[in-house]
Design a protein around this motif. Structure first.
Motif, short mmCIF file in Angstrom:
data_model
loop_
_atom_site.label_atom_id
_atom_site.label_comp_id
_atom_site.label_asym_id
_atom_site.label_seq_id
_atom_site.Cartn_x
_atom_site.Cartn_y
_atom_site.Cartn_z
N MET A 1 0.74 -1.17 0.04
CA MET A 1 -0.11 -0.07 0.05
C MET A 1 0.85 1.19 -0.24
N SER A 2 0.66 2.03 -0.98
CA SER A 2 1.31 3.40 -0.99
C SER A 2 1.17 4.38 0.17
N THR A 3 2.04 5.08 0.37
CA THR A 3 1.81 6.16 1.49
C THR A 3 0.21 7.04 1.28
N GLU A 4 0.11 7.28 -0.11
CA GLU A 4 -1.29 7.99 -0.13
C GLU A 4 -2.40 7.27 0.08
N GLU A 5 -2.26 5.85 -0.23
CA GLU A 5 -3.29 4.97 0.06
C GLU A 5 -3.41 4.89 1.47
N THR A 34 4.36 8.24 9.34
CA THR A 34 5.56 7.83 9.14
C THR A 34 5.93 6.29 9.57
N ASN A 35 6.57 5.74 8.42
CA ASN A 35 6.70 4.03 8.76
C ASN A 35 5.29 3.43 9.42
N ASP A 36 5.53 3.02 10.78
CA ASP A 36 4.35 2.41 11.22
C ASP A 36 3.74 3.14 12.36
N THR A 37 3.95 4.79 12.20
CA THR A 37 3.51 5.37 13.30
C THR A 37 2.38 6.58 12.83
#
Length: 82
Positions: A1-5, A34-37
């Motif tokens: 999954m992209s950051t935007e998604e 950011t990452n997993d946060t």
């Protein structure tokens, strides 16, 4: 999954919990992923609420993790930037 998604998925999760916050005079805003946060900003009555950390963990974080299990933590940031 992209950051935007991922951001879109998190916004959907926030839309799910937002009515409960608004009912108590508060709101929430996505600040950053950011990452997993996920960083969020509590607004309105949520700022001075004595149970806002419980709401953040049990309500907001649980809802976000249900929609995006790759998220490990949700943190609150203040609206003040230096």
């Amino acid at each position: 999954m992209s950051t935007e998604e991922l951001k879109t998925t998190i916004e959907i999760a926030l839309q799910e919990i937002r009515p409960y916050l608004e009912a108590d005079g508060g709101n929430i805003k996505l600040v950053e992923v950011t990452n997993d946060t996920v960083s969020v900003q509590l607004e309105g009555a949520c700022l001075g609420c004595s149970v806002n950390q419980m709401t953040l963990k049990n309500g907001v974080e649980a809802t976000i993790k249900r929609h995006a299990p790759q998220i490990k933590q949700v943190i609150e940031v203040s609206g003040i930037r230096f």
